[in-house]
Design a protein around this motif. Structure first.
Motif, mmCIF file in Angstrom:
data_model
loop_
_atom_site.group_PDB
_atom_site.id
_atom_site.type_symbol
_atom_site.label_atom_id
_atom_site.label_comp_id
_atom_site.label_asym_id
_atom_site.label_seq_id
_atom_site.Cartn_x
_atom_site.Cartn_y
_atom_site.Cartn_z
ATOM 1 N N PHE A 149 33.187 46.540 -47.133
ATOM 2 C CA PHE A 149 34.241 45.649 -46.660
ATOM 3 C C PHE A 149 34.534 44.546 -47.663
ATOM 4 O O PHE A 149 33.642 43.883 -48.160
ATOM 5 N N ASN A 150 35.803 44.406 -47.959
ATOM 6 C CA ASN A 150 36.324 43.226 -48.625
ATOM 7 C C ASN A 150 37.446 42.715 -47.739
ATOM 8 O O ASN A 150 38.086 43.499 -47.031
ATOM 9 N N SER A 151 37.692 41.443 -47.763
ATOM 10 C CA SER A 151 38.777 40.899 -46.958
ATOM 11 C C SER A 151 40.042 41.702 -47.224
ATOM 12 O O SER A 151 40.470 41.853 -48.368
ATOM 13 N N ILE A 152 40.617 42.275 -46.175
ATOM 14 C CA ILE A 152 41.747 43.186 -46.346
ATOM 15 C C ILE A 152 42.994 42.385 -46.689
ATOM 16 O O ILE A 152 43.520 41.640 -45.858
ATOM 17 N N GLN A 153 43.456 42.553 -47.918
ATOM 18 C CA GLN A 153 44.625 41.827 -48.389
ATOM 19 C C GLN A 153 45.783 42.745 -48.747
ATOM 20 O O GLN A 153 46.904 42.281 -48.927
ATOM 21 N N LYS A 154 45.530 44.040 -48.879
ATOM 22 C CA LYS A 154 46.600 44.961 -49.233
ATOM 23 C C LYS A 154 46.560 46.181 -48.324
ATOM 24 O O LYS A 154 45.540 46.852 -48.202
ATOM 25 N N LEU A 155 47.691 46.446 -47.692
ATOM 26 C CA LEU A 155 47.818 47.588 -46.794
ATOM 27 C C LEU A 155 48.923 48.504 -47.308
ATOM 28 O O LEU A 155 49.888 48.050 -47.921
ATOM 29 N N VAL A 156 48.764 49.796 -47.057
ATOM 30 C CA VAL A 156 49.772 50.779 -47.442
ATOM 31 C C VAL A 156 50.174 51.565 -46.213
ATOM 32 O O VAL A 156 49.316 52.106 -45.503
ATOM 33 N N LEU A 157 51.471 51.611 -45.937
ATOM 34 C CA LEU A 157 52.014 52.431 -44.863
ATOM 35 C C LEU A 157 52.684 53.650 -45.494
ATOM 36 O O LEU A 157 53.714 53.532 -46.168
ATOM 37 N N ALA A 158 52.084 54.820 -45.316
ATOM 38 C CA ALA A 158 52.682 56.064 -45.796
ATOM 39 C C ALA A 158 53.682 56.545 -44.753
ATOM 40 O O ALA A 158 53.339 56.698 -43.585
ATOM 41 N N THR A 159 54.907 56.783 -45.166
ATOM 42 C CA THR A 159 55.959 57.083 -44.201
ATOM 43 C C THR A 159 56.983 58.045 -44.778
ATOM 44 O O THR A 159 57.130 58.152 -46.002
ATOM 45 N N ASP A 160 57.681 58.761 -43.925
ATOM 46 C CA ASP A 160 58.864 59.505 -44.329
ATOM 47 C C ASP A 160 60.120 58.846 -43.751
ATOM 48 O O ASP A 160 61.156 59.477 -43.599
ATOM 49 N N TYR A 161 59.978 57.560 -43.426
ATOM 50 C CA TYR A 161 61.070 56.728 -42.903
ATOM 51 C C TYR A 161 61.561 57.195 -41.533
ATOM 52 O O TYR A 161 62.720 57.003 -41.187
ATOM 53 N N ARG A 162 60.675 57.765 -40.747
ATOM 54 C CA ARG A 162 61.043 58.104 -39.366
ATOM 55 C C ARG A 162 61.187 56.823 -38.553
ATOM 56 O O ARG A 162 60.488 55.838 -38.785
ATOM 57 N N SER A 163 62.061 56.863 -37.584
ATOM 58 C CA SER A 163 62.245 55.687 -36.733
ATOM 59 C C SER A 163 60.967 55.358 -35.970
ATOM 60 O O SER A 163 60.692 54.195 -35.669
ATOM 61 N N ASP A 165 58.078 55.296 -37.116
ATOM 62 C CA ASP A 165 57.179 54.523 -37.966
ATOM 63 C C ASP A 165 57.516 53.033 -37.983
ATOM 64 O O ASP A 165 56.751 52.231 -38.522
ATOM 65 N N LEU A 166 58.650 52.667 -37.399
ATOM 66 C CA LEU A 166 59.004 51.251 -37.354
ATOM 67 C C LEU A 166 57.997 50.442 -36.540
ATOM 68 O O LEU A 166 57.758 49.269 -36.806
ATOM 69 N N CYS A 167 57.375 51.105 -35.546
ATOM 70 C CA CYS A 167 56.343 50.431 -34.734
ATOM 71 C C CYS A 167 55.156 50.060 -35.617
ATOM 72 O O CYS A 167 54.630 48.948 -35.529
ATOM 73 N N ALA A 168 54.717 51.020 -36.461
ATOM 74 C CA ALA A 168 53.610 50.746 -37.377
ATOM 75 C C ALA A 168 54.006 49.674 -38.381
ATOM 76 O O ALA A 168 53.193 48.806 -38.732
ATOM 77 N N LEU A 169 55.254 49.710 -38.835
ATOM 78 C CA LEU A 169 55.728 48.709 -39.791
ATOM 79 C C LEU A 169 55.697 47.314 -39.173
ATOM 80 O O LEU A 169 55.272 46.350 -39.816
#
Length: 230
Positions: A149-163, A165-169
């Motif tokens: 664990f390191n303080s989480i400072q960077k997140l990546v959302l892998a998406t195909d731009y489905r609507s 996925d806006l909830c996850a965004l």
């Protein structure tokens, strides 16, 4: 107070995930709920007496409570303060138990450990992970066995731009806003994709981000033959 639900089977990988969740709870200012499900014992024909199944289930439940207390003691050892930690044992079907917990408790996030192998393999073939995701309407974080664990400072959302996925965004953009981190929204465009459709969908994401007013969230389009490698 919101809580991180930590699912454990008392394995080494589950204990590692619990330690990871403890650090994460400190960053997110939440509590922790350590949870173990005791599987129901199917009823079999009674050859030797009436109370065997019930007594065995009681023994398993008691053992579960003892192991949860030990895990809690390990997490709190040497700490003057830190996240509040609760423990609970459930009996029966894991999916039904998780649904009940999410209904009754202010769960922010579910954390569980990955078995040996890659996280991708676990997500593809891990029946427990699939069951948890299916039962949950909260984010599920699967922690690899060797992840430190390191303080989480960077997140990546892998998406195909489905609507969808806006909830996850929305969820992840709120996360980085509260922690001062960064979110990269990444789409891997393979050779067979319709670029025009993706461009239209991406525009919806960008408009959504504009309305959020976040300067630390960015969209990226990458090309690749295989999404997993990219």
């Amino acid at each position: 107070m919101k809580k991180i639900l930590v699912l454990t089977d008392f394995s080494a990988t589950a204990a590692h995930a619990a330690r990871y969740a403890l650090q994460l709870a400190q960053q997110l200012h939440t509590g922790i709920l350590l949870y173990h499900v005791v599987q129901s014992i199917p009823i079999v024909p009674n050859y030797a007496g009436g109370g065997f199944v019930t007594e065995t289930e009681n023994l398993f439940a008691e053992e579960s409570r003892e192991n949860l207390t030990k895990l809690k003691d390990q997490l709190t050892a040497g700490r003057q303060d830190g996240p509040a930690i609760d423990t609970r044992t459930g009996e029966g079907d894991p999916g039904s138990n998780i649904k009940a917990l999410l209904r009754d408790e202010p769960i922010e996030l579910i954390v569980m450990g990955a078995p040996e192998g890659s996280v991708v393999e676990h997500l593809l073939i891990g029946s427990e992970t699939r069951a948890v995701i299916k039962a949950s309407d909260r984010p599920v974080l699967v922690v690899p066995a060797n992840e430190q664990f390191n303080s989480i400072q960077k997140l990546v959302l892998a998406t195909d731009y489905r609507s969808e996925d806006l909830c996850a965004l929305r969820y992840l953009s709120n996360w980085v806003a509260n922690t001062g981190g960064k979110l990269d929204v990444v789409h891997i465009q393979t050779a067979g994709e319709e670029a025009l459709l993706n461009a239209q969908q991406k525009k919806v994401f960008e408009l959504f981000l504009d309305n959020l007013g976040q300067t630390n969230v960015h969209c990226h389009d990458l090309r690749g033959k295989e999404i997993r490698k990219a």
